[in-house]
Enzyme design. Structure first.
Site, PDB file in Angstrom:
ATOM      1  N   ALA A 159      11.752   0.721 -22.723  1.00 39.30           N
ATOM      2  CA  ALA A 159      10.738  -0.307 -22.482  1.00 39.30           C
ATOM      3  C   ALA A 159      11.214  -1.647 -23.031  1.00 39.30           C
ATOM      4  CB  ALA A 159       9.419   0.100 -23.133  1.00 39.30           C
ATOM      5  N   ARG A 177       9.935  -3.778 -24.781  1.00 42.27           N
ATOM      6  CA  ARG A 177       9.602  -4.109 -26.178  1.00 42.27           C
ATOM      7  C   ARG A 177      10.639  -3.561 -27.155  1.00 42.27           C
ATOM      8  NH1 ARG A 177       6.030  -0.291 -24.380  1.00 42.27           N
ATOM      9  NH2 ARG A 177       5.964   1.724 -25.478  1.00 42.27           N
ATOM     10  N   TYR A 178      11.487  -2.641 -26.669  1.00 44.45           N
ATOM     11  CA  TYR A 178      12.511  -2.052 -27.538  1.00 44.45           C
ATOM     12  C   TYR A 178      13.887  -2.687 -27.362  1.00 44.45           C
ATOM     13  CZ  TYR A 178       9.023   1.646 -28.029  1.00 44.45           C
ATOM     14  OH  TYR A 178       7.875   2.341 -28.274  1.00 44.45           O
ATOM     15  N   THR A 179      14.186  -3.146 -26.172  1.00 40.82           N
ATOM     16  CA  THR A 179      15.538  -3.650 -25.902  1.00 40.82           C
ATOM     17  C   THR A 179      15.649  -5.138 -26.206  1.00 40.82           C
ATOM     18  OG1 THR A 179      15.016  -4.115 -23.583  1.00 40.82           O
ATOM     19  CG2 THR A 179      15.899  -1.935 -24.094  1.00 40.82           C
TER      20      THR A 179
END
Length: 840
Positions: A136, A138-140
């Site tokens: 997602a 928001r993580y990368t």
């Protein structure tokens, strides 16, 4: 009883029109409205969504994503930022669409299996070649790659036009400067309304060399361009089979390129090999590829695979396909290429927007439009620099005047009540311009008094040279070309790399299995119960006369060897059955066995009936040479044209019509004037000219060849063209050579003359062959034992004699058959390598 409500009457067309009068609703034909709306939608998709601009190679979403990152300082030399932040900026400012659409665009530009030259430097999970989704947003984290800077460099120098964004609150570039030829190097794909684009990636070094060739000679031909630009260069490597598709799309803008996986064949021990796939075609999902192979193996559509595993890692792709012992790996690969994505076709359609109009472009046109774009960028950048240089030299001129009159300037400034009065006073006193006085007044007194007149004069002189140089660039087209070429050389030096995709010239992607099978000599054996197998000729030792032999064919207890012949893997083998039918196989299609294997029943690989059995096999190399000469066990012969047997259906065809109780014994290929030898179990041999039997139709019965009595039967046949001697072998292992001239020439139908003195010592005559001294023989016994010996080692003896011992027999073992072949002698000391094939 409840009363029904009165039905409302429907309004008439006129009443509706009256009600609409004065409203904002307009009357419109539905046909016209659909046509107009669909056309507007189509053009919106084509121009603003699905097709790339030929100049920078981007669709709007890619262009907006890169520009937003550049604007926010997300360059390669800055820390990574959250992908969600990037996506939010793109959506909020330039691209009011779904966040996943924008994120997937960024993700793809960071995937090394999707992009030949990465435009995004991703940090985190950005998906895999197995089809795994990226983490997602928001993580990368991500930022622009080094090469992306070349796309956006000079965008702040008025090199491209800016247009309002979707709500006119921001300005966005209509195209990027694109100092890097993105469309040609990274390619693109997209589906619009009624049209689609599919442009392959190419090697940067080759593309830059091709652009340079066009820059120096606008009349360069596509053939000349191909000397530099060889063809597609995919991020996943692999191989392109043939260049016909490349030539076609280079010239027309459309074509199809065949991509084949790159592989190695590794020895995994115990006589087994594995196919190791190291590179797969572009845009192929590796997990789906493996799943497809498993599906084909499970459904028995592909046979010959014993194990399949994926050993891929960060170091690269490694798909291991273990091959069964009895399977030729190249043939298995050919089937996999035809039935799985190990081989794919990339359909090229070089469709791009040229001045907002979709056009299919050949390779020279793509280069041309990119080059013209770079010339325009250079001119606009040069004009911008020239304008700034002229503005600066104008300021420097004012500063020189101010420094030369510094005391008076300071006095005027101090005496003035505000900047406007000071500006007017300076303009009036020193004939300065408003820009010059503004620059003077914006400086602090300390800075103004600290100006060095020599430095100002030096800057002035330098600016004069800069302006002169910039004006020369604008007025000199050759200089513009040279600057473009220098930039291309810079790209090659900094970002150029080796080609990943190898182009296999002069080959076809459509390869028959047989093209992959080497031409090798083979031995084909057939048992009495109809079991067949194929072995390499070198499986057998070359032994001296009287040798014991090696085990050549493992059979059932109640089975023994019936026939043996020598051919090669590409020879046509005609299988003749006891019912007078003929079937055809290639040599390599006969099941492969080992010396100890039983073989495979004919019904497993030939469409014979349960009551039918194969009695003889004939190898054919050329159907235009001679005739087929049939001989039955009862001495009936028939001559037929060989060409009648060239086309044989899958279920076979009738070769000869047999009389009741008779069966086919042999079929030989004659050359038109051969002399035929037929040997009988009573020891007699007849010799006559083949023309004594006229050619007959394929289904004819034939005529008498040799006169037999009681239970006598044919045991051997031969032709004078086969050699100078008749080899006769008895069932007890005795044999001899006799000169063919010792047999008188007679007419067909005679009894013949004696060739072997039949007695208890010799046993019945088992076989006769016409041979020469340079040939070799394989003698096979009823127990399956085989001896290989040279004809020159067999004694030449008169016709009516018993012969000498050729093979040592044990117990009730007898000679069953012999085969003759030409082969270089193998020394007794040479060891044989056991081919331990496991037949299922």
């Amino acid at each position: 009883m409840a009363l029904k409500k009165p039905k409302k009457s429907r309004l008439t067309t006129e009443e509706i029109k009256q009600q609409l009068e004065g409203s904002t609703i307009k009357e419109q034909s539905i046909t016209k409205e659909v046509e107009t709306s669909f056309l507007d939608y189509s053009m919106s998709v084509i121009v603003a969504r699905a097709l790339p601009d030929v100049r920078d190679g981007f669709k709007p979403v890619h262009r907006r994503a890169l520009f937003a990152a550049f604007e926010n300082g997300m360059t390669h030399d800055k820390p990574y930022k959250k992908s969600a932040r990037w996506v939010g900026d793109v959506i909020g400012k330039y691209h009011p669409h779904g966040d996943q659409a924008v994120y997937q665009t960024i993700v793809r530009m960071a995937q090394d299996f999707s992009m030949r030259y990465l435009l995004v430097d991703g940090h985190g999970n950005f998906g895999s070649i197995d089809g795994d989704s990226a983490a997602a947003m928001r993580y990368t984290e991500a930022r622009l790659s080094k090469i992306s800077y070349e796309l956006l460099k000079y965008i702040d120098k008025e090199t491209v036009d800016f247009v309002p964004n979707y709500d006119a609150s921001e300005q966005e570039p209509s195209v990027l400067p694109s100092g890097f030829p993105n469309l040609l190097t990274n390619g693109t794909t997209g589906i619009a309304v009624g049209m689609a684009t599919n442009i392959p990636p190419h090697n940067l070094t080759e593309v830059c060399q091709a652009i340079k060739a066009y820059a120096k000679n606008h009349n360069v031909t596509i053939s000349e361009i191909m000397e530099y630009l060889k063809g597609p260069d995919f991020p996943t490597g692999a191989e392109i089979y043939g260049d016909s598709g490349i030539i076609k799309y280079f010239n027309t803008g459309r074509g199809s390129v065949t991509i084949r996986s790159k592989y190695e064949i590794e020895d995994i021990g115990q006589g087994r090999v594995a196919i190791v796939v190291t590179e797969i075609p572009y845009m192929v999902n590796k997990a789906n590829l493996i799943e497809k192979i498993v599906e084909l193996v499970t459904n028995k559509q592909i046979e010959g695979i014993s194990d399949l595993r994926d050993e891929s890692s960060r170091d690269g792709i490694r798909i291991v396909i273990e091959v069964k012992r009895d399977v030729i790996p190249e043939v298995l690969l050919n089937k996999l290429f035809k039935t799985t994505p190990l081989q794919t076709n990339f359909s090229v359609n070089n469709l791009a927007l040229v001045n907002g109009v979709p056009m299919v472009l050949n390779i020279k046109e793509m280069i041309k439009y990119y080059f013209e774009h770079q010339i325009e960028i250079l001119v606009r950048r040069t004009n911008f620099d020239l304008k700034k240089a002229k503005e600066r030299i104008h300021i420097v001129e004012g500063l020189v005047i101010a420094v030369n009159n510094i005391d008076e300037v300071i006095k005027i400034i101090k005496a003035s009540g505000d900047d406007d009065i000071a500006s007017k006073s300076l303009i009036q006193r020193f004939d300065l311009t408003e820009l010059q006085t503004k620059a003077i007044l914006e400086m602090r007194l300390r800075a103004l008094t600290g100006l060095n007149i020599d430095k100002l004069k030096k800057e002035y002189e330098d600016l004069i040279l800069v302006i002169k140089d910039l004006e020369d660039v604008l007025n000199n087209y050759n200089r513009q070309v040279n600057i473009i070429c220098e930039n291309l050389d810079y790209l090659i030096e900094k970002f150029g790399d080796e080609r990943r995709t190898e182009i296999m010239y002069g080959v076809s992607s459509h390869i028959d299995d047989e093209d992959l099978i080497p031409v090798e000599d083979i031995v084909v054996t057939m048992s009495k119960r109809g079991y067949f197998k194929r072995l390499p000729i070198d499986t057998y030792k070359n032994q001296r006369r009287g040798g014991v032999g090696v085990q050549g064919l493992k059979t059932y207890e109640d089975d023994d060897v019936e026939k043996i012949l020598v051919a090669n893997t590409h020879t046509d083998l005609l299988f003749f059955s006891d019912l007078g039918r003929v079937y055809r196989l290639r040599g390599h299609e006969v099941p492969l066995g080992s010396r100890q294997s039983k073989g495979i029943p004919a019904i497993n690989f030939l469409p014979i009936e349960k009551s039918e059995s194969i009695l003889t096999i004939l190898p054919i190399d050329n159907y235009d040479q001679g005739s087929l000469f049939f001989t039955t066990s009862k001495g009936i012969i028939k001559r037929a044209n060989l060409s009648d047997f060239e086309s044989i259906r899958a279920n076979g065809k009738i070769a000869i019509t047999l009389k009741d109780g008779d069966k086919l014994f042999s079929v030989m290929q004659t050359l038109g004037n051969d002399e035929v030898f037929i040997g009988a179990s009573n020891g007699n041999v007849i010799r006559f000219n083949e023309n004594d039997a006229r050619e007959m139709g394929r289904i004819a019965t034939g005529v008498k060849g040799i006169n037999l009595e009681n239970d006598e039967y044919v045991v051997g046949t031969g032709l004078s063209s086969h050699g100078e001697y008749v080899l006769a072998v008895g069932s007890k292992g005795l044999g001899k050579l006799t000169d063919i001239n010792d047999y008188r020439l007679t007419k067909r139908g005679a009894k013949g003359v004696n060739t072997l003195k039949v007695n208890d010592k010799t046993g019945n005559l088992v076989s006769i062959k016409v041979v020469n001294r340079e040939e070799e023989a394989l003698i096979i016994t009823t127990s399956g034992k085989v001896i290989r010996l040279s004809i020159k080692d067999i004694s030449v003896i008169g016709r009516n004699t018993s012969g000498v011992k050729l093979i040592s027999l044990e117990n009730k073992e007898e000679v069953k058959s012999i085969a003759i072949f030409k082969k270089e002698e193998i020394n007794d000391e040479q060891l044989l390598q056991e081919n331990d094939y496991n037949l299922k």
